[in-house]
Design an enzyme around this catalytic site. Structure first.
Site, PDB file in Angstrom:
ATOM      1  N   HIS A 107       0.735  -1.459  -0.011  1.00  0.00           N
ATOM      2  CA  HIS A 107       0.077   0.377  -0.315  1.00  0.00           C
ATOM      3  C   HIS A 107       1.156   1.089   0.213  1.00  0.00           C
ATOM      4  O   HIS A 107       1.895   1.195   0.562  1.00  0.00           O
ATOM      5  CB  HIS A 107      -0.962  -0.416   1.024  1.00  0.00           C
ATOM      6  CG  HIS A 107      -2.047   1.035   1.057  1.00  0.00           C
ATOM      7  ND1 HIS A 107      -2.793   0.980   0.575  1.00  0.00           N
ATOM      8  CD2 HIS A 107      -1.478   2.256   1.856  1.00  0.00           C
ATOM      9  CE1 HIS A 107      -3.758   2.268   0.767  1.00  0.00           C
ATOM     10  NE2 HIS A 107      -2.774   2.777   1.570  1.00  0.00           N
ATOM     11  N   SER A 134       3.826   0.905   2.708  1.00  0.00           N
ATOM     12  CA  SER A 134       3.845  -0.720   3.849  1.00  0.00           C
ATOM     13  C   SER A 134       3.875  -1.722   3.197  1.00  0.00           C
ATOM     14  O   SER A 134       2.326  -1.744   2.189  1.00  0.00           O
ATOM     15  CB  SER A 134       2.287   0.109   5.014  1.00  0.00           C
ATOM     16  OG  SER A 134       2.386   1.196   5.405  1.00  0.00           O
ATOM     17  N   ASP A 143      -6.758  -2.661   3.846  1.00  0.00           N
ATOM     18  CA  ASP A 143      -5.190  -2.075   4.487  1.00  0.00           C
ATOM     19  C   ASP A 143      -5.273  -1.880   5.610  1.00  0.00           C
ATOM     20  O   ASP A 143      -4.506  -1.486   6.537  1.00  0.00           O
ATOM     21  CB  ASP A 143      -5.350  -0.110   3.348  1.00  0.00           C
ATOM     22  CG  ASP A 143      -5.498  -0.419   2.774  1.00  0.00           C
ATOM     23  OD1 ASP A 143      -5.221  -1.379   1.692  1.00  0.00           O
ATOM     24  OD2 ASP A 143      -6.247  -0.241   1.436  1.00  0.00           O
TER      25      ASP A 143
HETATM   26  C1  GRF Z   1       1.310   0.150  -6.553  1.00  0.00           C
HETATM   27  O1  GRF Z   1       1.286   1.694  -6.377  1.00  0.00           O
HETATM   28  C2  GRF Z   1       0.730  -0.560  -5.069  1.00  0.00           C
HETATM   29  O2  GRF Z   1       1.494   0.217  -3.853  1.00  0.00           O
HETATM   30  C3  GRF Z   1      -0.755  -0.320  -4.937  1.00  0.00           C
HETATM   31  O3  GRF Z   1      -1.069   0.070  -6.134  1.00  0.00           O
HETATM   32  C4  GRF Z   1       0.221   0.287  -7.244  1.00  0.00           C
HETATM   33  C5  GRF Z   1       0.632  -0.852  -7.764  1.00  0.00           C
HETATM   34  O4  GRF Z   1       1.410  -0.434  -8.623  1.00  0.00           O
HETATM   35  N1  GRF Z   1      -1.456  -0.437  -4.018  1.00  0.00           N
HETATM   36  P1  GRF Z   1       1.974  -1.358  -9.661  1.00  0.00           P
HETATM   37  O5  GRF Z   1       0.662  -1.828 -10.885  1.00  0.00           O
HETATM   38  O6  GRF Z   1       2.301  -2.348  -9.381  1.00  0.00           O
HETATM   39  O7  GRF Z   1       2.844  -1.116 -10.926  1.00  0.00           O
END
Ligand code: GRF
Length: 186
Positions: A107, A134, A143
């Site tokens: 997250h 996190s 979350d």
């Molecule tokens: C990440 O920033 C993650 O923290 C959130 O979704 C985003 C996914 O990015 N849960 P990606 O698809 O891995 O580029």
């Protein structure tokens, strides 16, 4: 000793998915598959290019969250994984999933701050001097599960694009470490 097995769930770009496969697959773990709810997810190609099969489970084909989660759980259980890794999986999960599947999620905020959607934007816009990321256990509360690893950084002079890049850079270092921490902790 044989390598532990993971499955990766994603919905979009898949940069974390790609990074996890590149850093861990066939070295520290076996990525036995990836699952997406989005047939247009950019990550599909990324996983397939790295030799990991992707199952597309379009949530729009189900008439309830519970029906979707029931099928998702069935697919994951058939893979017999040690851990399910959520890497940008944009679905609210019901107890059908959270009661049966051991999973972790990444997250883009310093939890317990900025839970839920648009965390990156809300964290950036907040008056806080630091931002962060996190990795946490997946429970029914969005979350809200136990925090496994975190990292924070000074964001006071950053514009949004720099902040976003910094978040991803940190995620790509922290997430593989968190996966291994969980898999080797018992
Ligand atoms: C990440 O920033 C993650 O923290 C959130 O979704 C985003 C996914 O990015 N849960 P990606 O698809 O891995 O580029």
């Amino acid at each position: 000793m044989s390598l532990k097995k993971i499955v990766i769930l994603f919905s979009g770009e898949g940069t974390n998915l790609e990074n996890l496969i590149q850093k861990l697959h066939q070295k520290s773990v076996m990525v036995v598959g990836a699952i997406t709810n989005n047939p247009d997810a950019k990550g599909i190609q990324k996983a397939e290019n790295l030799g990991v099969a992707v199952t597309i489970l379009n949530h729009k084909a189900f008439n309830s969250r519970e029906a979707f989660d029931t099928k998702l759980v069935e697919i994951i259980q058939n893979l017999k994984v040690d851990l399910t890794v959520l890497a940008g999986f944009m679905r609210i999960l019901t107890p059908i999933f959270t009661d049966q599947i051991k999973a972790i999620n990444i997250h883009p905020s310093l939890l317990p701050l900025f839970k839920g959607a648009n965390a990156l934007e809300r964290s950036f816009e907040s008056e806080m001097k630091v931002g962060g990321i996190s990795v946490h256990e997946v429970v029914t509360e969005i979350d809200g599960g136990k925090i496994i690893m975190q990292e924070c950084f000074d964001k006071s002079d950053m514009d949004f694009e720099t902040f976003k890049k910094r978040i991803h850079k940190s995620e790509h270092v922290l997430f593989p470490n968190a996966v291994m921490k969980v898999l080797t902790s018992h």
